[in-house]
Scaffold this active site. Structure first.
Site, mmCIF file in Angstrom:
data_model
loop_
_atom_site.group_PDB
_atom_site.id
_atom_site.type_symbol
_atom_site.label_atom_id
_atom_site.label_comp_id
_atom_site.label_asym_id
_atom_site.label_seq_id
_atom_site.Cartn_x
_atom_site.Cartn_y
_atom_site.Cartn_z
ATOM 1 N N ARG A 29 13.780 -58.538 5.629
ATOM 2 C CA ARG A 29 13.124 -57.899 6.709
ATOM 3 C C ARG A 29 12.542 -56.323 6.293
ATOM 4 O O ARG A 29 11.725 -56.001 6.962
ATOM 5 C CB ARG A 29 14.508 -57.134 7.804
ATOM 6 C CG ARG A 29 15.603 -56.630 7.364
ATOM 7 C CD ARG A 29 16.851 -56.515 7.849
ATOM 8 N NE ARG A 29 17.739 -57.905 7.755
ATOM 9 C CZ ARG A 29 18.719 -58.305 8.323
ATOM 10 N NH1 ARG A 29 19.204 -57.363 9.274
ATOM 11 N NH2 ARG A 29 19.497 -59.180 7.955
ATOM 12 N N ASP A 50 13.528 -68.715 -0.862
ATOM 13 C CA ASP A 50 13.377 -67.618 0.036
ATOM 14 C C ASP A 50 11.938 -67.328 0.284
ATOM 15 O O ASP A 50 11.837 -66.321 0.943
ATOM 16 C CB ASP A 50 14.351 -66.618 -0.719
ATOM 17 C CG ASP A 50 14.933 -65.812 0.599
ATOM 18 O OD1 ASP A 50 15.006 -66.125 1.717
ATOM 19 O OD2 ASP A 50 15.376 -64.688 0.145
ATOM 20 N N ASP A 88 20.885 -57.100 0.302
ATOM 21 C CA ASP A 88 20.544 -58.597 0.512
ATOM 22 C C ASP A 88 19.962 -58.796 1.733
ATOM 23 O O ASP A 88 19.295 -59.925 2.117
ATOM 24 C CB ASP A 88 21.863 -59.443 0.540
ATOM 25 C CG ASP A 88 21.889 -61.137 0.429
ATOM 26 O OD1 ASP A 88 20.721 -61.236 0.109
ATOM 27 O OD2 ASP A 88 22.860 -61.612 0.435
ATOM 28 N N LYS A 93 7.584 -64.547 4.689
ATOM 29 C CA LYS A 93 8.493 -63.798 3.712
ATOM 30 C C LYS A 93 8.405 -64.586 2.351
ATOM 31 O O LYS A 93 8.542 -65.644 2.393
ATOM 32 C CB LYS A 93 9.960 -63.954 4.382
ATOM 33 C CG LYS A 93 10.860 -63.599 3.326
ATOM 34 C CD LYS A 93 12.573 -63.745 3.647
ATOM 35 C CE LYS A 93 13.402 -63.429 2.585
ATOM 36 N NZ LYS A 93 14.982 -63.417 3.063
ATOM 37 N N LYS A 118 24.791 -61.892 -4.224
ATOM 38 C CA LYS A 118 25.384 -63.141 -3.423
ATOM 39 C C LYS A 118 26.271 -63.752 -4.282
ATOM 40 O O LYS A 118 26.311 -63.667 -5.731
ATOM 41 C CB LYS A 118 24.163 -64.093 -3.307
ATOM 42 C CG LYS A 118 23.214 -63.617 -2.285
ATOM 43 C CD LYS A 118 22.074 -64.598 -2.137
ATOM 44 C CE LYS A 118 21.115 -64.609 -0.959
ATOM 45 N NZ LYS A 118 21.777 -64.362 0.438
ATOM 46 N N ASP A 145 16.063 -64.553 -4.260
ATOM 47 C CA ASP A 145 16.858 -63.810 -3.874
ATOM 48 C C ASP A 145 18.517 -63.747 -4.368
ATOM 49 O O ASP A 145 19.218 -64.458 -3.969
ATOM 50 C CB ASP A 145 17.202 -64.034 -2.105
ATOM 51 C CG ASP A 145 17.733 -63.130 -1.419
ATOM 52 O OD1 ASP A 145 18.121 -61.788 -2.088
ATOM 53 O OD2 ASP A 145 18.166 -63.035 -0.285
ATOM 54 N N GLU A 168 17.061 -58.095 2.372
ATOM 55 C CA GLU A 168 15.806 -57.636 1.999
ATOM 56 C C GLU A 168 14.529 -58.020 2.591
ATOM 57 O O GLU A 168 13.451 -57.431 2.679
ATOM 58 C CB GLU A 168 15.781 -57.908 0.341
ATOM 59 C CG GLU A 168 15.266 -59.390 0.065
ATOM 60 C CD GLU A 168 16.124 -60.252 0.751
ATOM 61 O OE1 GLU A 168 17.285 -60.214 0.950
ATOM 62 O OE2 GLU A 168 15.653 -61.399 0.678
HETATM 63 N N1 BES Z 1 17.442 -65.085 2.129
HETATM 64 C C1 BES Z 1 18.662 -64.568 3.009
HETATM 65 C C2 BES Z 1 19.078 -65.738 4.209
HETATM 66 C C3 BES Z 1 19.452 -67.108 3.710
HETATM 67 C C4 BES Z 1 20.622 -67.414 3.860
HETATM 68 C C5 BES Z 1 18.341 -67.876 3.732
HETATM 69 C C6 BES Z 1 20.775 -68.871 3.713
HETATM 70 C C7 BES Z 1 18.444 -69.267 3.484
HETATM 71 C C8 BES Z 1 19.700 -69.657 3.465
HETATM 72 C C9 BES Z 1 18.828 -63.296 3.328
HETATM 73 O O1 BES Z 1 18.085 -62.686 2.672
HETATM 74 C C10 BES Z 1 19.909 -62.796 3.424
HETATM 75 O O2 BES Z 1 20.643 -62.785 2.300
HETATM 76 N N2 BES Z 1 20.347 -62.313 4.465
HETATM 77 C C11 BES Z 1 21.809 -61.896 4.620
HETATM 78 C C12 BES Z 1 21.784 -60.739 5.666
HETATM 79 C C13 BES Z 1 23.196 -59.825 5.643
HETATM 80 C C14 BES Z 1 23.300 -59.172 4.504
HETATM 81 C C15 BES Z 1 23.019 -58.979 6.833
HETATM 82 C C16 BES Z 1 22.548 -63.061 5.270
HETATM 83 O O3 BES Z 1 22.301 -63.786 6.117
HETATM 84 O O4 BES Z 1 23.657 -63.247 4.685
HETATM 85 ZN ZN ZN Z 2 16.311 -63.282 1.419
HETATM 86 ZN ZN ZN Z 3 19.025 -61.557 0.902
#
Ligand code: BES
Ligand code: ZN
Ligand code: ZN
Length: 486
Positions: free
Chosen positions: A341, A278, A337, A255, A267, A260, A339
């Site tokens: 996947r 990220d 968010d 990834k 966020k 992000d 993104e």
């Molecule tokens: N890049 C984030 C995940 C992340 C969180 C990486 C903390 C490193 C530290 C990912 O893209 C994300 O934001 N995922 C969301 C998914 C949710 C919207 C279902 C998350 O984990 O909150």
């Molecule tokens: Zn991310």
């Molecule tokens: Zn994200």
């Protein structure tokens, strides 16, 4: 860059700022003790030094040695000692010694089989996330050379040291990329870094631009990147062994979200600056390929690195948008968010079309994996327990621990969209699992392992053996998996 050397000969003849030796708990090496006329025994009997990990004592102008100092570092219990402990013990000692401006370190080892992880430890311990600090004094706190010395080790010693150099440098390469701020490291800059690295180490590199991705139909990836002024890229690195006996073709997928923000599902400001990492999965894949190009394993490997920036703008994708993935399946973007996947499914489909037989992806995919496993284990998901066993074994022996997470079909029910084939998020619960389940929908039953490294790619606090910040996980696992393929 540290110069790495291997040297054979007696302890007394080693030159340098400091000779480093390791001591197990409650044990004195007679070779060391004799060389310094009982100093080590005295340290133990006085109680000043016990041999526990992280302890370090320095003797100045040791009589009988050519080196200016002898440092003795704790290695813990002898029966628990292995390559992992060696890496940590050396990294810990290096991190202390470099702060004392000791730049030329020689490690005296009695077990040459641990030379590789000792060199890795030295290189990893030398790393600081201060690439962009301008203080000229910082270079004084970097090693200039690290030499592994043994009474006799022959070519085994030098080849192990060389492997350690390659793997340690590859991991630091990944850590440097991870640490770069998003205004420096955009998707196109990441692609340039990959090209430069590939040219240096003789890998075939191809970068597909936005127009090519549109032509191919990578709608899920393009939906994420459309809100950014920085165009996306798709990086491919190809390693083909000279005379492979295996028909397998391993895909390493990373990834590469260079930043992000969360997009329109934005966020919180607090901590958002960390989202420069990220692209930790991409960094690890590129780092691993850097080592693979030099260590030449016996299996065909292609790296697939989709890279985008997830931004907010008048062009950004909205919650409720429906995109068409490369595989042809439609996805309802319920949360912009989620993104990672979206870019990964197009990469997975592309990898399958390139004929890959085994897939491993690494991604800072979910906050939920951090809730589940903290910062200790990588979350590992699979559709094939046998393949996961191999990946986890590869990780375990190099000190990158993974935890097998569930992926039962029942979790698929969490992914229901009224308007498209799939939504990009599940409900409130099991977020790391639903993310993996979403990816699984695209792997077409090929053996696949998904590594969620959101909790392990970055250290908020330093460890004795590792600086704060980027860790480079899982570079060593990838390299080890490739080298032990058959
Ligand atoms: N890049 C984030 C995940 C992340 C969180 C990486 C903390 C490193 C530290 C990912 O893209 C994300 O934001 N995922 C969301 C998914 C949710 C919207 C279902 C998350 O984990 O909150
Ligand atoms: Zn991310
Ligand atoms: Zn994200």
């Amino acid at each position: 860059m540290i110069e790495i050397k291997a040297q054979e000969g007696p302890l007394a003849g080693i030159e340098g700022d400091v000779v480093l030796v390791l001591a197990f708990e409650g044990e004195v090496s007679s070779t060391v003790d004799q060389a310094v006329a009982g100093w080590a025994t005295e340290l133990f009997t006085s109680g000043e030094f016990t041999g526990k990990p992280c302890e370090l004592s320095i003797l100045h102008r040791p009589a009988g040695l050519k080196a200016k100092r002898l440092a003795i570092a704790g290695a813990g219990k002898r029966d628990r000692f292995n390559a992992i402990e060696m890496r940590k013990a050396v990294a810990t000692a290096v991190r202390t010694l470099k702060c004392k401006a000791l730049k030329r370190i020689c490690l005296w080892i009695e077990q040459p089989e641990f030379a590789q992880s000792a060199v890795e430890g030295a290189i990893l311990g030398d790393f600081e996330p201060d690439q962009l600090k301008t203080d000229p004094k910082k270079v004084e706190k970097r090693l200039t050379s690290f030499t592994v010395c043994a009474a006799n080790g022959g070519s085994v010693l030098s080849s192990a040291a060389e492997r350690g150099r390659i793997v340690g440098e590859a991991q630091n390469f990944a850590r440097e990329l991870e640490n770069e701020p998003a205004n420096h490291l955009t998707p196109l800059v990441l692609a340039d870094r990959a090209k430069t690295m590939a040219a240096e180490f003789g890998l075939d590199c191809e970068v597909m631009d936005e127009a090519q991705l549109r032509e191919l139909g990578m709608g899920a990836l393009l939906g994420v990147s459309q809100g950014s002024d920085n165009p996306p890229a798709f990086i491919l690195l190809r390693y083909v062994p000279a005379d492979s006996t295996s028909a397998d073709h391993l895909a390493l997928i990373g990834k590469g979200v260079t930043f992000d923000t969360g997009g329109v599902s934005i966020k919180p400001a607090d901590g958002m600056e960390k989202m420069k990492y990220d692209m930790g999965g991409a960094a690890a894949v590129l780092g691993a390929m850097r080592a693979i190009a030099q260590l030449k394993p016996n299996v065909r490997i292609t790296a697939f690195v989709p890279t985008v920036e997830n931004m907010v703008s008048g062009r950004a994708q909205r919650p409720g948008d429906i995109v068409t993935s490369l595989a042809g399946k439609t996805v309802e973007v319920l949360n912009t968010d989620a993104e990672g996947r979206l870019i990964l499914i197009d990469a997975i489909t592309y990898a399958l079309r390139q004929g890959c037989t085994h897939l491993v992806d690494a991604a800072t995919l979910t906050g939920a994996i951090v809730v589940a496993l903290g910062h200790v284990h990588v979350g590992a998901f699979t559709n094939n327990d046998e393949f996961l066993g191999r990946v986890m074994a590869a990780g375990k022996s190099v000190g990158e621990s993974m935890w097998h997470m569930p992926l039962d079909d029942e979790y698929k029910e969490y992914l229901r969209s009224a308007f498209a084939d799939l939504p990009n998020i599940g409900g409130r619960w099991g977020g790391a699992i639903t993310a993996a389940k979403f990816l699984q929908d695209f792997v077409e039953d090929k053996p696949w392992v998904h590594l969620d490294i959101a909790g392990t790619a970055w250290l908020d606090e330093p460890k004795p053996y590792l600086a704060k910040g980027p860790t480079g996980v899982p570079v060593r696992t990838f390299v080890n998996l490739a080298l032990n393929w058959n």
